[in-house]
Motif scaffolding. Structure first.
Motif, PDB file in Angstrom:
ATOM      1  N   CYS A  46       0.845  -1.187   0.000  1.00 51.39           N
ATOM      2  CA  CYS A  46       0.000   0.000   0.000  1.00 51.39           C
ATOM      3  C   CYS A  46       0.883   1.240   0.000  1.00 51.39           C
ATOM      4  CB  CYS A  46      -0.962   0.020   1.186  1.00 51.39           C
ATOM      5  SG  CYS A  46      -0.190   0.048   2.814  1.00 51.39           S
ATOM      6  N   GLU A  47       0.491   2.214  -0.819  1.00 50.88           N
ATOM      7  CA  GLU A  47       1.211   3.477  -0.963  1.00 50.88           C
ATOM      8  C   GLU A  47       0.220   4.615  -0.782  1.00 50.88           C
ATOM      9  OE1 GLU A  47       2.955   6.899  -1.645  1.00 50.88           O
ATOM     10  OE2 GLU A  47       4.137   5.071  -1.338  1.00 50.88           O
ATOM     11  N   GLN A  48       0.537   5.575   0.088  1.00 43.82           N
ATOM     12  CA  GLN A  48      -0.415   6.634   0.413  1.00 43.82           C
ATOM     13  C   GLN A  48      -0.668   7.599  -0.744  1.00 43.82           C
ATOM     14  OE1 GLN A  48       1.038   9.132   3.567  1.00 43.82           O
ATOM     15  NE2 GLN A  48       3.040   9.444   2.606  1.00 43.82           N
ATOM     16  N   ASP A  49       0.230   7.640  -1.716  1.00 43.33           N
ATOM     17  CA  ASP A  49       0.077   8.544  -2.860  1.00 43.33           C
ATOM     18  C   ASP A  49       0.298   7.741  -4.134  1.00 43.33           C
ATOM     19  OD1 ASP A  49       0.024  10.815  -4.554  1.00 43.33           O
ATOM     20  OD2 ASP A  49       0.853  12.079  -2.989  1.00 43.33           O
ATOM     21  N   ASP A  50       1.003   8.319  -5.092  1.00 45.00           N
ATOM     22  CA  ASP A  50       1.357   7.597  -6.312  1.00 45.00           C
ATOM     23  C   ASP A  50       2.656   6.852  -6.090  1.00 45.00           C
ATOM     24  OD1 ASP A  50       1.404   6.770  -8.992  1.00 45.00           O
ATOM     25  OD2 ASP A  50       2.454   8.586  -9.646  1.00 45.00           O
ATOM     26  N   VAL A 464      -2.066   7.598 -22.642  1.00 45.40           N
ATOM     27  CA  VAL A 464      -2.666   7.939 -21.346  1.00 45.40           C
ATOM     28  C   VAL A 464      -3.528   6.787 -20.840  1.00 45.40           C
ATOM     29  CG1 VAL A 464      -4.181   9.544 -20.124  1.00 45.40           C
ATOM     30  CG2 VAL A 464      -2.607  10.401 -21.874  1.00 45.40           C
ATOM     31  N   ARG A 465      -4.329   6.209 -21.727  1.00 42.95           N
ATOM     32  CA  ARG A 465      -5.169   5.078 -21.321  1.00 42.95           C
ATOM     33  C   ARG A 465      -4.308   3.895 -20.874  1.00 42.95           C
ATOM     34  NH1 ARG A 465      -8.484   6.766 -25.790  1.00 42.95           N
ATOM     35  NH2 ARG A 465      -7.511   5.207 -27.139  1.00 42.95           N
ATOM     36  N   TYR A 466      -3.206   3.666 -21.584  1.00 43.97           N
ATOM     37  CA  TYR A 466      -2.285   2.596 -21.198  1.00 43.97           C
ATOM     38  C   TYR A 466      -1.745   2.844 -19.790  1.00 43.97           C
ATOM     39  CZ  TYR A 466       1.967  -0.252 -21.057  1.00 43.97           C
ATOM     40  OH  TYR A 466       2.959  -1.137 -20.684  1.00 43.97           O
ATOM     41  N   LEU A 467      -1.369   4.076 -19.498  1.00 44.64           N
ATOM     42  CA  LEU A 467      -0.802   4.403 -18.189  1.00 44.64           C
ATOM     43  C   LEU A 467      -1.835   4.263 -17.077  1.00 44.64           C
ATOM     44  CD1 LEU A 467       1.407   7.461 -19.206  1.00 44.64           C
ATOM     45  CD2 LEU A 467       2.135   5.114 -18.764  1.00 44.64           C
ATOM     46  N   ILE A 468      -3.082   4.537 -17.380  1.00 42.52           N
ATOM     47  CA  ILE A 468      -4.155   4.334 -16.396  1.00 42.52           C
ATOM     48  C   ILE A 468      -4.354   2.846 -16.132  1.00 42.52           C
ATOM     49  CG2 ILE A 468      -6.632   4.561 -15.974  1.00 42.52           C
ATOM     50  CD1 ILE A 468      -6.518   7.186 -17.592  1.00 42.52           C
ATOM     51  N   ALA A 473      -1.595   5.131 -13.099  1.00 39.81           N
ATOM     52  CA  ALA A 473      -1.696   6.587 -13.215  1.00 39.81           C
ATOM     53  C   ALA A 473      -3.127   7.027 -12.951  1.00 39.81           C
ATOM     54  CB  ALA A 473      -1.252   7.046 -14.602  1.00 39.81           C
ATOM     55  N   ILE A 474      -3.293   8.094 -12.179  1.00 37.49           N
ATOM     56  CA  ILE A 474      -4.608   8.604 -11.813  1.00 37.49           C
ATOM     57  C   ILE A 474      -4.823  10.024 -12.320  1.00 37.49           C
ATOM     58  CG2 ILE A 474      -6.108   9.246  -9.868  1.00 37.49           C
ATOM     59  CD1 ILE A 474      -5.877   6.264 -10.239  1.00 37.49           C
ATOM     60  N   ASP A 503      -9.906  12.198 -15.492  1.00 35.72           N
ATOM     61  CA  ASP A 503     -10.953  12.104 -14.474  1.00 35.72           C
ATOM     62  C   ASP A 503     -12.050  11.144 -14.915  1.00 35.72           C
ATOM     63  OD1 ASP A 503      -9.730  13.821 -12.724  1.00 35.72           O
ATOM     64  OD2 ASP A 503     -10.846  15.592 -13.369  1.00 35.72           O
ATOM     65  N   ILE A 504     -12.359  11.175 -16.195  1.00 36.76           N
ATOM     66  CA  ILE A 504     -13.408  10.293 -16.720  1.00 36.76           C
ATOM     67  C   ILE A 504     -12.897   8.864 -16.817  1.00 36.76           C
ATOM     68  CG2 ILE A 504     -14.864   9.803 -18.713  1.00 36.76           C
ATOM     69  CD1 ILE A 504     -14.834  12.833 -19.289  1.00 36.76           C
ATOM     70  N   ARG A 505     -11.729   8.688 -17.424  1.00 38.28           N
ATOM     71  CA  ARG A 505     -11.211   7.324 -17.649  1.00 38.28           C
ATOM     72  C   ARG A 505     -10.810   6.634 -16.359  1.00 38.28           C
ATOM     73  NH1 ARG A 505     -12.423  10.461 -21.787  1.00 38.28           N
ATOM     74  NH2 ARG A 505     -12.591   9.283 -23.722  1.00 38.28           N
ATOM     75  N   SER A 506     -10.230   7.392 -15.406  1.00 39.12           N
ATOM     76  CA  SER A 506      -9.734   6.756 -14.181  1.00 39.12           C
ATOM     77  C   SER A 506     -10.851   6.147 -13.350  1.00 39.12           C
ATOM     78  CB  SER A 506      -8.967   7.791 -13.338  1.00 39.12           C
ATOM     79  OG  SER A 506      -7.800   8.203 -14.000  1.00 39.12           O
ATOM     80  N   LYS A 507     -12.067   6.680 -13.487  1.00 40.38           N
ATOM     81  CA  LYS A 507     -13.190   6.134 -12.732  1.00 40.38           C
ATOM     82  C   LYS A 507     -13.459   4.677 -13.091  1.00 40.38           C
ATOM     83  CE  LYS A 507     -15.502  10.598 -12.126  1.00 40.38           C
ATOM     84  NZ  LYS A 507     -16.660  11.432 -12.481  1.00 40.38           N
TER      85      LYS A 507
END
Length: 511
Positions: A46-50, A464-468, A473-474, A503-507
């Motif tokens: 677990c990581e509190q951030d990225d 970007v989608r790959y990184l999500i 990536a958030i 914001d849309i894709r990360s959901k």
């Protein structure tokens, strides 16, 4: 490659017991998670951030033995780091590459004989398999250095994309079955019934979950003390010292691919490193630090210090207005608070807290990015012994995801042949960031139009989608400053547009 299992909702079952729970998603935490999962242990991180959001992305970007540590008689640390340098060059050829360093000679600071002895030791404290040894230099009129600097030395080390090293190590851990939870803070941990009872909180939703583990690893870096005090309710048994190192980025100072290591009158050194083609990275400082490590930033005094050292060596003179970006990282060094920060040891220690009949706690103290794999190996050796789960070490010969290729020129040629429509600058960046994972990123693409929306520079929606999906990536900062360094080129409204898109894709992939 299958999607990493981080983005699905995780509900902790009462009978779901992990072997190892790791707190901290920096290079050491991810290294331990990878090694332990590869030995068959059930691992949760677990990581509190990225991932790599703090110290592990704010380094000097070097895989090196630490030439200057020889002056502090840290021969064991330097030899250990030099040996690891060769291992990491083999295992991550996409994100780690050889680099030559030029050391201008300043006779009033260190005599030539002293430097020659230091470089001889640097060449021979560990076996060199691929890198050339040191040599003397004469600087002529074509040198970017001031004309009075006519003599110097050159030696080998390596450059690393530090944040990508962490992400790829986390990917390897996930491939071996580890669960990686980002934006998830450990808020409480108690021993009970021979296990650790651990409570974590999703920092985006506020949802809390509980897990049980046979062993707990505190790899929180500069937060290791605060985790011990506020989460585990114990104290560190060895002295730690927080030291801030700051860097600046300026337009490219010299055209060559070599780096410079500059001596200063305070016996410190400053690196000038080619960075992202168009820039030079300058650092670092060593300043004792107090406060929240996440809030660390470069001071005006540190900026002036770095500029002053560079201006004393280079023909081209810099001012504060030349600084296009800066960052600061806080290291938790295994050392007391006596003496100068620059002399504090960069070595690491593994503090094991074992009590009869109770679950063990392993705390990682100190360390440097170059020795992360060896640290993780030693930590996992001890965990396996404590958990009575014998398994052989394996990471010394394990290539990180994307690193299974012959060499960079061959990989780049293959990418240009398979994707002739890909602009050369993108092909080069993909080769140096993703290696053979580029094929996963570009799967199904037959033209640049297939990559979707363009956000500026050479960043498109497909990446970007790959990184999500694959790299946790958030938000825009994750993409622009850690997964890539395109934040140097993409500004203002384009950043806002990228954030809206994410914001849309990360959901779709967020717990």
């Amino acid at each position: 490659m299958p999607d990493a299992p981080v983005h699905r909702p995780i509900l902790a079952a009462e009978d779901d017991i992990f072997d190892v729970l790791v707190i901290g998603g920096g290079v050491n935490g991810c290294g331990i998670a990878m090694d332990a999962a590869g030995r068959g242990l059930k691992v949760l991180l677990c990581e509190q951030d990225d991932l790599a959001s703090a110290t592990s992305s704010r380094s000097s970007k070097l895989i090196h033995g630490g030439l200057r540590y020889l002056e502090f008689y840290q021969f064991r640390l330097v030899g250990k780091a030099l040996a690891e340098r060769e291992t990491l060059l083999r295992n991550a050829p996409h994100i780690i590459r050889p680099m030559r360093f030029r050391l201008p000679h300043q006779p009033h600071l260190r005599p030539a004989w002293m430097i020659r002895i230091g470089l001889f030791l640097y060449d021979h404290l560990a076996r060199r398999e691929t890198l050339p040894g040191s040599t003397g230099l004469r600087f002529d009129a074509s040198s970017p250095l001031r004309p009075q600097i006519v003599r110097g030395f050159e030696y080998s080390d390596a450059w690393v994309d530090d944040a990508r090293l962490v992400v790829l190590t986390a990917q390897a851990a996930a491939r071996h079955g580890a669960q990686i939870l980002t934006r998830t803070a450990c808020v409480a941990a108690q021993r009970a019934d021979g296990l650790w009872q651990v409570t974590v909180e999703n920092r985006q939703t506020g949802q809390r979950s509980q897990y049980r583990s046979r062993a707990l690893v505190n790899a929180a870096g500069p937060w290791v003390d605060s985790v011990l005090a506020s989460v585990i309710d114990t104290t560190v048994r060895r002295p730690l010292r927080l030291v801030k190192g700051s860097h600046i980025v300026v337009p490219r100072l010299h055209p060559g691919e070599e780096s410079y290591i500059l001596q200063n009158t305070d016996n410190r050194i400053v690196f000038v490193i080619p960075y992202e083609d168009d820039f030079s990275l300058i650092g670092t400082t060593d300043v004792d630090y107090q406060g929240n490590p996440a809030a660390a930033s470069i001071s005006a005094q540190e900026t002036d210090y770095l500029l002053r050292v560079v201006n004393a060596h280079f023909r081209h003179q810099l001012s504060r207005s030349d600084v296009v970006w800066s960052y600061a990282g806080v290291r938790a060094l295994f050392d007391d608070a006596n003496g100068k920060a620059q002399a504090a040891s960069r070595d690491y220690a593994l503090d094991i807290d074992t009590r009869p009949g109770q679950a063990p706690l392993l705390s990682v103290l100190g360390g440097k990015i170059t020795t992360y794999r060896r640290l993780a190996e030693q930590a996992t050796d001890q965990l396996c012994e404590l958990l009575h789960s014998p398994a052989r070490a394996w990471t010394a010969d394990s290539v990180l995801p994307g690193g299974d290729f012959q060499d960079q020129p061959t990989l780049l040629a293959d990418l240009q042949k398979l994707y002739p429509w890909l602009p050369s600058n993108m092909a080069r960046r993909f080769a140096r960031s993703y290696g053979t994972l580029t094929h996963d990123l570009l799967q199904g693409c037959r033209s640049l139009d297939d990559m979707g929306r363009h956000f500026g520079a050479d960043l498109y929606a497909l990446e970007v989608r790959y990184l999500i999906r694959q790299e946790w990536a958030i938000n825009a900062e994750d993409v622009l400053w850690r997964r890539t360094k395109l934040g140097l080129h993409i500004k203002g409204g384009a950043v806002a547009a990228l954030q809206d898109f994410m914001d849309i894709r990360s959901k779709w992939h967020t717990p």
